[in-house]
Write an enzyme that holds these catalytic residues in place. Structure first.
Site, mmCIF file in Angstrom:
data_model
loop_
_atom_site.group_PDB
_atom_site.id
_atom_site.type_symbol
_atom_site.label_atom_id
_atom_site.label_comp_id
_atom_site.label_asym_id
_atom_site.label_seq_id
_atom_site.Cartn_x
_atom_site.Cartn_y
_atom_site.Cartn_z
ATOM 1 N N LYS A 107 -9.120 13.628 49.362
ATOM 2 C CA LYS A 107 -8.648 14.311 50.567
ATOM 3 C C LYS A 107 -9.082 15.774 50.638
ATOM 4 O O LYS A 107 -8.926 16.419 51.673
ATOM 5 C CB LYS A 107 -7.136 14.196 50.668
ATOM 6 C CG LYS A 107 -6.670 12.764 50.907
ATOM 7 C CD LYS A 107 -5.156 12.666 51.050
ATOM 8 C CE LYS A 107 -4.726 11.267 51.423
ATOM 9 N NZ LYS A 107 -4.747 10.346 50.263
HETATM 10 C C1 LIG Z 1 -4.934 8.945 50.601
HETATM 11 C C2 LIG Z 1 -5.465 8.107 49.512
HETATM 12 C C3 LIG Z 1 -5.968 6.809 49.742
HETATM 13 C C4 LIG Z 1 -5.889 6.123 51.097
HETATM 14 O O1 LIG Z 1 -6.713 6.718 52.057
HETATM 15 P P1 LIG Z 1 -6.478 6.384 53.606
HETATM 16 O O2 LIG Z 1 -7.486 7.184 54.327
HETATM 17 O O3 LIG Z 1 -5.067 6.821 53.910
HETATM 18 O O4 LIG Z 1 -6.632 4.924 53.786
HETATM 19 C C5 LIG Z 1 -6.545 6.128 48.685
HETATM 20 N N1 LIG Z 1 -6.584 6.661 47.455
HETATM 21 C C6 LIG Z 1 -6.085 7.886 47.177
HETATM 22 C C7 LIG Z 1 -6.154 8.410 45.791
HETATM 23 C C8 LIG Z 1 -5.523 8.655 48.194
HETATM 24 O O5 LIG Z 1 -5.028 9.864 47.898
#
Ligand SMILES: *Cc1c(COP(=O)(O)O)cnc(C)c1O
Length: 436
Positions: A107
């Site tokens: 993210k």
């Molecule tokens: C947020 C997250 C996800 C999921 O991503 P989305 O875009 O919400 O589907 C998967 N793995 C990790 C480690 C995350 O932090």
């Protein structure tokens, strides 16, 4: 370029407004009204291009009308100041390591891009303004958003988290920064935090007194930059001389922002054959792919907890992109769902047999490649977090004591500061109004 609402019940807005509002007035999600195709020459050269070069070309296609080209180049370059390596784990199976950013979470890219884009639009606004980002976190999102927005002019971030329910390292990532970042320690659960944020966005008085926005993947500036991953994965496969005709990408999914970004990359011409939506036991999209019925339900807790989502917000975008055509969606997306036991077994096995350490989220994506890949296909899984972010779970599965990278430990050296809050909305609203 204009952005329309998936509910189609409100006028289109420009990029600046879409970023500041996050959600359309009719509560729909914003979508770009045109998805341009990257030129053929781009794909013939892509193997020779760097991550920032590829990302700028893609960003320019989407945001080039709305952001000065020099500024956009700077935003993209600053966002991607780290590499995203593609690692071969086994024959025909690759891991795209998205976790080399400041908080070791995928993210980071979306958060940094959104922060810089918001800073750009703040600087262009006719008067000085303060945008307030509210973010509820069960652990990971808070750190990425707080670090992405740290020091950005004209933006304040309030991170709401459940007291005592996040790891010490996660907590340190957003409680020790100070500056424009405030940590709000809620005496309750993650759901309480999320309810507080939702009520704040819906509160007329608050919205009149202050500009509130979300840095969740509902925000176009958070989810769209994740397209870069897919183009860059393809570029690295091209550089390695891999078969580019049958590339399959497996995406560990929760709110489906990441996968939606991949689908848009494909719509821009990126030759991905199909995607895998890899889920833990929170399987509403898996069920949709099987039955055609989308039935949200409360989330269940798993060891891949960043994917514990019972009503994925970006699913509305997928339906919109495919005009609600279930067959068309099924042609591009295959679903898999795994229990904690299966996730743990995969993590242990891949570590033992390939010497590659997955985190629990990546393990979900990897297992679906093992089970779903056809012999002629090349599979790429997105590894969304560094295993050390889930150290206690991973240590127990592999029976070892994995090393925590210095970058994570550094956060622990600074003093924690937080504002204690009850889960009652009245108290939170009163607090926010003192900040208006
Ligand atoms: C947020 C997250 C996800 C999921 O991503 P989305 O875009 O919400 O589907 C998967 N793995 C990790 C480690 C995350 O932090």
């Amino acid at each position: 370029m204009k952005y329309y609402s998936t509910n189609n019940n409100t006028p289109k807005v420009g990029l600046g407004e879409a970023v500041v509002k996050a959600l359309a007035a009719d509560r729909g999600l914003f979508m770009p009204e045109r998805i341009g195709k990257m030129p053929k020459a781009f794909f013939s050269n892509i193997g020779e291009m760097s991550l920032p070069e590829i990302s700028f070309a893609v960003a320019y296609m989407l945001f080039g009308e709305d952001v000065d080209s020099d500024a956009l180049k700077q935003i993209v370059t600053e966002t991607l100041s780290f590499d995203i390596p593609l690692v071969k784990v086994a024959e025909n199976r690759y891991s795209l390591e998205l976790f080399h950013g400041p908080t070791l979470a995928f993210k980071d890219v979306g958060a940094r891009f959104m922060a810089r884009l918001l800073g750009y639009f703040n600087a262009k606004a006719s008067e000085e303004r303060m945008v307030n980002v509210l973010v509820a976190t069960s652990g990971d999102t808070g750190g990425a958003v707080a670090n992405g927005f740290l020091g950005v002019h004209g933006v304040r971030v309030f991170v709401l988290y459940p007291s005592g329910k996040v790891s010490d390292i996660q907590e340190a990532q957003f409680t020790t920064l100070g500056n424009n970042i405030t940590a709000i320690e809620v005496d309750g659960t993650f759901d309480d935090c999320q309810a507080l944020v939702k009520k704040a966005f819906a509160d007329a008085e608050l919205n009149k007194r202050m500009m509130l926005t979300s840095a969740n993947s509902i925000n176009v500036a958070r989810f769209l930059p994740q397209m870069y991953y897919y183009f860059y994965a393809y570029a690295q496969l091209a550089r390695m001389g891999e078969n580019l005709d049958d590339v399959v990408v497996s995406v560990p999914s929760g709110n489906f922002g990441n996968l939606t970004a991949g689908l848009i990359a494909k719509a821009m011409g990126l030759p991905i054959k199909r995607f895998i939506a890899a889920n833990n036991r929170n399987d509403v999209v898996y069920k949709y792919l099987q039955t055609g019925k989308f039935e949200p339900k409360p989330s269940v807790a798993t060891i891949a907890n960043a994917m514990d989502v019972g009503n994925p917000s970006n699913f509305a975008r997928i339906l919109d992109l495919y005009h609600n055509d279930w067959e068309a969606i099924k042609a591009d997306i295959t679903g898999y769902t795994y229990t904690d036991e299966q996730i743990a077994a995969t993590l242990a096995e891949v570590y033992r047999e390939e010497g590659y350490l997955l985190d629990p989220h990546g393990a979900v994506a990897y297992r679906s490649l093992v089970e779903g890949l056809q012999p002629d296909e090349v599979g790429v899984m997105l590894e969304t977090a560094h295993p050390a972010k889930f150290k206690s779970v991973v240590d127990e599965i592999i029976g070892d004591d994995i090393v925590i990278p210095d970058r994570l430990l550094d956060f622990m050296h600074n003093a924690k500061r937080s504002v204690k809050m009850s889960p009652a909305f009245g108290a939170f609203k009163k607090y926010l109004l003192t900040q208006a």
